[in-house]
Write an enzyme that holds these catalytic residues in place. Structure first.
Site, PDB file in Angstrom:
ATOM      1  N   HIS A 237       0.587   2.267   5.031  1.00  0.00           N
ATOM      2  CA  HIS A 237       0.526   1.466   6.349  1.00  0.00           C
ATOM      3  C   HIS A 237      -0.302   0.457   6.480  1.00  0.00           C
ATOM      4  O   HIS A 237       0.331  -0.612   6.850  1.00  0.00           O
ATOM      5  CB  HIS A 237      -0.557   2.698   7.081  1.00  0.00           C
ATOM      6  CG  HIS A 237       0.331   4.242   7.343  1.00  0.00           C
ATOM      7  ND1 HIS A 237       1.347   4.270   7.935  1.00  0.00           N
ATOM      8  CD2 HIS A 237      -0.208   5.235   6.946  1.00  0.00           C
ATOM      9  CE1 HIS A 237       1.863   5.608   7.940  1.00  0.00           C
ATOM     10  NE2 HIS A 237       0.867   6.378   7.127  1.00  0.00           N
TER      11      HIS A 237
HETATM   12  O1  RIB Z   1      -1.499   6.114  10.907  1.00  0.00           O
HETATM   13  C1  RIB Z   1      -2.100   5.448   9.694  1.00  0.00           C
HETATM   14  C2  RIB Z   1      -3.253   4.705  10.081  1.00  0.00           C
HETATM   15  O2  RIB Z   1      -4.348   5.622  10.346  1.00  0.00           O
HETATM   16  C3  RIB Z   1      -3.817   3.859   8.979  1.00  0.00           C
HETATM   17  O3  RIB Z   1      -4.486   2.839   9.553  1.00  0.00           O
HETATM   18  C4  RIB Z   1      -4.809   4.881   8.327  1.00  0.00           C
HETATM   19  O4  RIB Z   1      -5.684   4.100   7.547  1.00  0.00           O
HETATM   20  C5  RIB Z   1      -5.330   5.684   9.508  1.00  0.00           C
HETATM   21  O5  RIB Z   1      -6.447   4.755   9.875  1.00  0.00           O
END
Ligand code: RIB
Ligand code: CA
Length: 309
Positions: A237
């Protein structure tokens, strides 16, 4: 010409990989790292940010911001990132001090009335940015743009409708999406394709240096978690969001009008993307829809190799 950036994050296992990449990228001039409550409590994400910068021997200031969303209780994610927020990894105590300035005040100090505009990369809930915009309305003229990991034009991962970073503080997200600041939204449409396969992660074990070891430990942790949910690899992500600033040519984006739902019984935190243009409203967000996965993997490997052993 290096691009001046501030990285706001909630480290966080994937935040850690993103920071390893960003702090190695010759394309970026990381002016500061700010931390926010999200994946873990504010005190934990704050010390994690300092530990990461210290461990990587980077001379980048770290400031902490909010310990809770602007209007809701904090919901952390220990089931994903562990009790410390750093998964299985234990880093030495930090030598990097906490700056004696809150994140939102640092945003102001680094962006308003400056000759060069700063790009803001956000990897967690948008609480710090919203507080900054409420306290300093002029800030939106000092920030060149925001590239965020957050939201989606499709489904959610924290609820069926909402992605975690938006769901954690939807009121803050609405303030940011409505601010008029140019936004690139690196959401689940992209990040669920930004997968590192086991052989690719294993191949990084041969890369010497602190950054590679730290990143690979986090990748293995994420791989174990993601494959339990049916993914074929580790979902990257936050690394996708920093990559979107380092090498934007690896992404497919399209402009859409996006609003954040803050009231829906089942849809609070959803980024409502007007894919069909039915609202007739001007686009306010560049939505990232796809990623060149192979190019992404090559960049990850290149950046990990840049750390001294
Ligand atoms: O949905 C993924 C996000 O949520 C990423 O930034 C992970 O680190 C959490 O913060
Ligand atoms: Ca994050």
């Amino acid at each position: 010409m290096k691009r001046p950036v501030i990285i706001d994050c909630d480290p966080g296992t994937d935040d850690t990989i993103a920071l390893v990449m960003a702090l190695a990228a010759e394309e970026l001039d990381v002016k500061a790292i700010t931390t926010v409550a999200g994946n873990q409590t504010g005190d934990k994400t704050a010390i994690n940010g300092r530990k990461i910068v210290s461990y990587l021997k980077k001379n980048v200031p770290v400031a902490h911001g909010a310990d809770k969303p602007i209007m809701r209780p904090l919901v952390t994610a220990p089931h994903v990132h562990g009790e410390s927020g750093m998964g299985p990894v234990e880093l030495p105590d930090p030598v990097t001090p906490t700056l004696d300035i809150k994140a939102w005040d640092l945003f102001y100090e680094l962006t308003v009335d400056k000759s060069e505009k700063v790009h803001l990369i956000t990897l967690g809930p948008l609480t710090n940015v919203a507080i900054a915009l409420m306290k300093y309305p002029a800030l939106k003229d000092g920030i060149e743009g925001i590239t965020m990991m957050g939201g989606s034009a499709c489904y959610g991962n924290d609820t069926p409708a909402a992605e975690y970073n938006i769901y954690a503080d939807p009121e803050a997200a609405r303030i940011v999406f409505d601010s008029g600041i140019p936004i690139t939204m690196v959401g689940l449409d992209c990040t669920h394709k930004a997968l590192l396969m086991k052989d690719e992660i294993d191949s990084m074990a041969s890369v010497p240096g602190t950054g590679a070891k730290l990143a690979q430990d986090m990748m293995n942790h994420i791989y174990e978690f993601a494959t339990r949910f049916g993914f074929s690899g580790a979902v990257m992500h936050d690394p996708s969001a920093v990559t979107a600033v380092i090498k934007p040519e690896l992404f497919v984006t399209a402009p859409y009008h996006v609003v954040v739902e803050t009231k829906g019984k089942y849809t609070t935190g959803k980024t409502v993307v007007d894919l069909m243009g039915v609202t007739k409203k001007d686009p306010n967000v560049n939505v990232v829809l796809d990623i060149d996965r192979e190019g992404f993997v090559q960049l990850v490997k290149k950046l990990l190799k840049s750390y001294e052993s």
